[in-house]
Design an enzyme around this catalytic site. Sequence first.
Site, short mmCIF file in Angstrom:
data_model
loop_
_atom_site.label_atom_id
_atom_site.label_comp_id
_atom_site.label_asym_id
_atom_site.label_seq_id
_atom_site.Cartn_x
_atom_site.Cartn_y
_atom_site.Cartn_z
N GLY A 285 -25.85 38.28 120.04
CA GLY A 285 -26.30 38.94 118.90
C GLY A 285 -27.68 39.38 118.91
O GLY A 285 -28.49 39.02 119.80
N GLY B 56 -35.57 39.68 118.01
CA GLY B 56 -35.27 39.52 119.55
C GLY B 56 -33.51 39.55 119.67
O GLY B 56 -32.96 39.87 118.77
N LYS C 51 -32.80 32.48 123.13
CA LYS C 51 -33.37 33.35 122.26
C LYS C 51 -34.67 34.21 122.96
O LYS C 51 -35.76 33.48 123.31
CB LYS C 51 -34.05 32.96 120.89
CG LYS C 51 -34.33 34.06 119.94
CD LYS C 51 -35.11 33.50 118.68
CE LYS C 51 -34.25 32.91 117.79
NZ LYS C 51 -34.92 32.26 116.57
N ASP D 248 -35.03 27.60 104.07
CA ASP D 248 -34.11 28.85 104.02
C ASP D 248 -32.67 28.53 104.36
O ASP D 248 -32.12 28.86 105.33
CB ASP D 248 -34.60 29.94 105.31
CG ASP D 248 -34.05 31.37 104.96
OD1 ASP D 248 -33.47 31.51 103.85
OD2 ASP D 248 -33.84 32.13 105.94
#
Length: 462
Positions: free
Chosen positions: A28, A33, A50, A144
């Site tokens: 994804g 990034g 990542k 979050d």
Amino acid sequence: MTTPTGPAEGFPAPGERIGPFEIVRQLGTGGMGVVFEAVDTALQRRVALKVISPHVAGDPAFRARFTREAQAQASLDSPHVVQVFAHGEADGSLYIASQLIPDGDLGAMVRAQGAPPPRVALELIAQVAAGLADAHATGLVHRDIKPSNVLLRHRGEDVTAYLADFGIARRVDGDTGLSPPLTTQGAAVGTPAYMAPELHTGGRPGPPTDIYSVGCLLWAALVGSAPYIGTTDYQLVTAHVSAPVPQVAAAGPFEREVNRVLRSAMAKHPGERHPSAAALRDDLRRVLATIPAPASVEPDDSVEPPTVSSSSVPTRRVAAIAVGLVSLLGAGAVHGVLTLRSDDAGGTGRGAGGATSSEPAHEDGLTRAQRIAAANIAAALDADADLDVVAAECTARTLVRRSGVDGLQEQGLIDDDLDFVDSGGTGAIDPQVYADIIEVGVGCVFESVGLGAVPRPATLVE
């Protein structure tokens, strides 16, 4: 994170390497990034890799933020937190390698299958609370917590939850309080649909705000939606601040106990919540151990958030607003406003409302990226520029419609993560945007106190 539609330009292709990691496939893309499935060739294990976009990796401030993100998550040792294995730089690319959790996230599961059975929902949220307790024990506040940050692994009938993405976490220091956030200073912190009331009104994040978010997560897992769904951004924020805690229809002892847990975890005052994430974990497990769960639960429709209108917003002096905006944007704002020609104030030539992709627009005319950028800008204006919520949202949405995401990024107002950029007076922001913000902000203040109607498009609720 979006599902890939093809190879990401400028990033490694399957079979290529970054350091010891061989790329298998792209999983994804995100704001900063691309995430790949990769193989650690030294240890022969699969990881989530990542890789940071080159155009942001060169920024020293970003590199510091990236390192802190990796170190924060690597410091955790928990069966319910995604483990970071390595981070570094190879061939000019910044990367972070973490545990590969293969079966998607809680939000995707609920969207595809609906809310899981109540027993499964409580067990998953108890696992999240366990991971959060481990994080708090090391001095980290997540900030979050939401369905997309809860990753899942299926093993037969068992599902294991992992708390992910500590990218905006920050460490709690015993002597000095909270250390500087990993996000750009002044940017929005968290996701509004899952944020504690005190964060909407300028309070500081801490363990109690994470506990509130887990309460919101529990509701989402039980009924399949965020606890408050306003028709406007302002209604959503006001509901978190003053609406009753949502409840399930109390048909039996299980539902009554779930409602008690919700009232405690989502209490409006931090001191009335569970005293710790560990206490919330234990409370959920106690319910699971002592009371049989029904096949499903339904929300109690009699507990509804109040209707809110912009007329309840207090009047602010326009001069004070202008001072607040200049203070937020830095001394360069004054120079920018004074030196720009008046016929430039409209920001012509920047592609009004331009999007960063060809994704379809929401019913309010904005794409998802534009709405996220507007929410982040509004949060910064509300927190630091003395704008109330209505005027801040009006200003942010008008700026996004006028310049588009690409235009605002070129001007330096938002970064590649769509976060607001506090220039600190360094001159990094295009002077034109100073004039735009003050012009639009003052106009929205007039509208918010009754001298004009402020359009209130539907909010994004993740």
